[in-house]
Design an enzyme around this catalytic site. Sequence first.
Site, PDB file in Angstrom:
ATOM      1  N   HIS A   1      37.700  53.602  57.875  1.00 17.60           N
ATOM      2  CA  HIS A   1      37.232  54.953  57.603  1.00 17.60           C
ATOM      3  C   HIS A   1      37.481  55.266  56.131  1.00 17.60           C
ATOM      4  O   HIS A   1      38.071  56.286  55.773  1.00 17.60           O
ATOM      5  CB  HIS A   1      37.984  55.941  58.491  1.00 17.60           C
ATOM      6  CG  HIS A   1      37.269  57.250  58.702  1.00 17.60           C
ATOM      7  ND1 HIS A   1      36.161  57.373  59.477  1.00 17.60           N
ATOM      8  CD2 HIS A   1      37.514  58.488  58.220  1.00 17.60           C
ATOM      9  CE1 HIS A   1      35.764  58.638  59.494  1.00 17.60           C
ATOM     10  NE2 HIS A   1      36.565  59.330  58.722  1.00 17.60           N
TER      11      HIS A   1
ATOM     12  N   THR B   1      31.794  56.882  56.492  1.00 16.56           N
ATOM     13  CA  THR B   1      32.928  57.795  56.585  1.00 16.56           C
ATOM     14  C   THR B   1      32.513  59.242  56.302  1.00 16.56           C
ATOM     15  O   THR B   1      31.935  59.531  55.253  1.00 16.56           O
ATOM     16  CB  THR B   1      33.996  57.382  55.542  1.00 16.56           C
ATOM     17  OG1 THR B   1      34.271  56.003  55.708  1.00 16.56           O
ATOM     18  CG2 THR B   1      35.252  58.193  55.713  1.00 16.56           C
ATOM     19  N   GLU B   2      32.811  60.127  57.234  1.00 20.95           N
ATOM     20  CA  GLU B   2      32.556  61.563  57.064  1.00 20.95           C
ATOM     21  C   GLU B   2      31.110  61.858  56.629  1.00 20.95           C
ATOM     22  O   GLU B   2      30.846  62.792  55.876  1.00 20.95           O
ATOM     23  CB  GLU B   2      33.530  62.186  56.054  1.00 20.95           C
ATOM     24  CG  GLU B   2      35.002  61.863  56.333  1.00 20.95           C
ATOM     25  CD  GLU B   2      35.564  62.558  57.558  1.00 20.95           C
ATOM     26  OE1 GLU B   2      35.064  63.644  57.912  1.00 20.95           O
ATOM     27  OE2 GLU B   2      36.507  61.999  58.163  1.00 20.95           O
ATOM     28  N   LEU B   3      30.183  61.018  57.089  1.00 24.28           N
ATOM     29  CA  LEU B   3      28.746  61.135  56.780  1.00 24.28           C
ATOM     30  C   LEU B   3      28.450  61.091  55.287  1.00 24.28           C
ATOM     31  O   LEU B   3      27.442  61.634  54.830  1.00 24.28           O
ATOM     32  CB  LEU B   3      28.148  62.426  57.393  1.00 24.28           C
ATOM     33  CG  LEU B   3      28.132  62.543  58.914  1.00 24.28           C
ATOM     34  CD1 LEU B   3      27.272  63.744  59.331  1.00 24.28           C
ATOM     35  CD2 LEU B   3      27.578  61.282  59.580  1.00 24.28           C
TER      36      LEU B   3
ATOM     37  N   TRP C   1      29.853  65.696  55.215  1.00 30.40           N
ATOM     38  CA  TRP C   1      29.722  66.810  56.156  1.00 30.40           C
ATOM     39  C   TRP C   1      30.899  67.790  56.036  1.00 30.40           C
ATOM     40  O   TRP C   1      31.074  68.654  56.871  1.00 30.40           O
ATOM     41  CB  TRP C   1      29.546  66.309  57.597  1.00 30.40           C
ATOM     42  CG  TRP C   1      30.739  65.701  58.288  1.00 30.40           C
ATOM     43  CD1 TRP C   1      31.977  65.458  57.776  1.00 30.40           C
ATOM     44  CD2 TRP C   1      30.786  65.283  59.661  1.00 30.40           C
ATOM     45  NE1 TRP C   1      32.782  64.902  58.728  1.00 30.40           N
ATOM     46  CE2 TRP C   1      32.083  64.780  59.900  1.00 30.40           C
ATOM     47  CE3 TRP C   1      29.864  65.284  60.715  1.00 30.40           C
ATOM     48  CZ2 TRP C   1      32.473  64.278  61.151  1.00 30.40           C
ATOM     49  CZ3 TRP C   1      30.264  64.784  61.947  1.00 30.40           C
ATOM     50  CH2 TRP C   1      31.556  64.290  62.158  1.00 30.40           C
TER      51      TRP C   1
END
Lengths: 489, 429
Positions: A109, A145-147, A299
């Site tokens: 991630h 990771t995290e869009l 995001w």
Amino acid sequence: MKTICFYFQVHQPFRLRRYRFFDIGEHHNYFDEFANRSIMRKVAEKCYLPTNQLMLELINEFGSRFKISYSISGTALDQFEMYAPDVLDSFRRLADTGCVEFLAETYSHSLSALKNKTEFENQVAAQSRKIEELFGKKPKTFRNTELIYSDEIGAMVADMGFKAMLTEGAKHILGWKSSNYLYTNAINPKLKLLLKNFRLSDDIAFRFSNRGWSEWPLTAEKYVSWLKKIEPRDEIVNLFMDYETFGEHQWAETGIFNFMRAFPQKVFSDGSFEFLTPSEAADKHQPVSALHVPQPISWADEERDLTAWLGNDLQDEAFDNLYSFAEKIRQIDDAEIQRDWKYLQTSDHFYYMCTKWFSDGDVHKYFNPYDTPYEAFINFMNILSDFTIRVNNKIKEQGLTNNITPEEVSNMLKILETRVKELKDLQKKSAPKKRRVKKKAEVETKVKAKVKVKTKPKPKAKSQKEEKGKAIAVKKVVAPKKTSTKKKQ
Amino acid sequence: MRVLMFGWEFPPHITGGLGTACFGLTQGLAKKNVEVIFVVPKAFGDEDKSSIRLVAAEDIDVSHTKVELEEFWRNIHYLEISSNIIPYVDPEEYQKLIEQSELEKTINKETTSKRKFKFSGKYGINLMDEVTRYALIATNLAVTQKFDVIHAHDWLTYPAGIAAKMISGKPLVVHVHATEFDRSGENVNKSVFEIERRGMVVADRVITVSNLTRNIVITKYGIPEDKVVTVHNAVEFSNGYEFEEFNKKVPEQIVTFLGRVTYQKGPDYFVEAANKVLKKNENVRFVMAGSGDMLNRMIRRVAELGISHKFHFTGFLKGSDVNRMFQMSDVYVMPSVSEPFGISPLEAMRSNVPVIISKQSGVAEVLKYALKIDFWDIDAMADSIYGLLSYKALSNFFIKYGQEEVNNLKWENAAEGVKEVYESMISNK
């Protein structure tokens, strides 16, 4: 028929223990075993197990019509293996239904896509292998990771052979455009993009239990009526959220499970929507245009940018420092160093160093084991200091010399030259002294012999040393005599 | 609005933070159109009077003192007991003050006959006498001056505030800059504690310089919560302040403790943390600047730990030496056990020195760009020191944002808070 695409992010970081500077060079265990185990167990009981069970029941109830997708980080998978094998089993049961797609992402991630292409590719490959091992299918769709997404990241992902990728339907990127269509990467149009409908997603993920919200309480009926209100020509609604929304961010008491249980039934009885996995949705729909994202988006927060992880001086310093190892580590064959290197890259460590939300103790604090971003920074840097030592030691140990740059070689040569010079100077300095002493002894022949010895190889040099020692001893003894003779004169 | 304000000192004649704070506050109040009559025991004539009317107590005729008031004072007979604790004074000055006051006592005898009291205007052995006499002056002022509110700073002036309130019937606010618990730990001087408590009880409002102090006032003095308001201190640096270019003479990085070497300031924790850092990093020197009753113990402890070659004591520093010390420092540590507010970290930040402060200080409530630790947590303290010395990104971060943060702590904002307290009292009447 319009499409609903559910995607859930499943992630747990390996939280770091309180690592003081006294530990540097002494202890190499960086992770808070207790916190990681207990948090994993807690989330497993509150979220993963009951939600997986619910999803399984819904899939069984509606045959193959209810479909969902997950992206599970490698660190979360490792933690399932270590602390919660029951969760892993329940994900396997979901995989067996064939209604669940598992996406690819970076193993830890990480934010490697922003810094180091090779590392990024390695991590994605490692993650894909792990997913295939555990769930029997190689991922076809990518979720960073995290869009986090940009044109360049999209192009890298396309080069790795992925057909579709998920990202945020950020307002400042879309402008007047709608997130409810398929788009393509601006550099490589082969890569299709699914964009998060953030309003409808966040209604569930963030606002569901907010009693101050004018729409509270949110029911499945109401939610389906909102879905129906989208533009008639819109094709797809992407509902992307943290999996921990169920039972962890929104507790069971808020009714989130009841909402989810009722939701598919309401959708099917309405009849205008179907559920598809991301890769099915990407196959079915036609992209409407390319999406230009020159600067990375994510995001997170209102800004939908990277400032939660990078941007302040502390985050940047830690990030740059960490990735300065990338080349070195690739040469190291050591399972522990490789593992720690991966776990240290997890984006959460940088998230804890964020200074954006100094004053408001909101949602972010909930996930943060540190009181202040400074503590997070010091702790991380202490660990990185120890990691540096280990990496350098390992490289020495393995005798990895191909890592030396021409600059380093010339530096070493310089040092060697100055050393040799120093030695010669010392030799010069010691030589005349001897001569003086010898003069007293008046042995000229020995001096001549000495000159010869200088040109001879090492074994003789040793005897020279001995002689030197003797000479000094002689000098000491001789000295008082010397003065006494002078006085007499 | 006009305020009758009782203080004990005013720049440039100050022995501690109280005078500086009063000065800043009156200036701030002036900007908010509040008129201040500031009463100090003795005016030297060179005080800054730009924003206030300074009244020297010794210039006030006390022949009209009311009989009831004398009755009131007779009840508090412990006022006659001389105190062996002296607030804010550095121990080196302690001796001097005692000698000085001995001298002044003889002068006092002469001047009292002229019906005007002579004040030394400094804290000393005859402090309690002076506090009493100061209160008598207050009764006179209360009759002759026109004002809306009475404001008394710290326990020395509470009796004066109480007296003025009794005579005039105007509302009283007492301002707590420090309590007896901050000064003496748990070994409180009962007389001082009683004066403090009485002042807080009689006052219509109590202003504290931090929430930390507010809690002490509520829990230890039993004052109702709704009466106690926190108005954080501010700091105002004179504009003429210039950074003198000063290069330190040693190659090592320097970590500084600057303050009184007393229990309250936590110097012992600083020494223990220094020892921990030195075990790992030889390239650092520690400096303890200041003096106090714990100094000898600290010197012995440093010797015992075998770190004397890297740990230095400067004694009490004054004026430009303080600035120079800050210029030389790479890290400033304030490990106070109990600090109602704490101005010195702000001075350090202003000199571009990153600071570590204890969570047990009022200033921790207003600062973001500082490392905060529990005073007893020497591991955390050592780790913070090491972090600031080793990771440039962190110290640069503090230097970058610290100055701005300090410059935004304006007395004007504090004065606004104080003014709101005044207004709430007047409207209540």
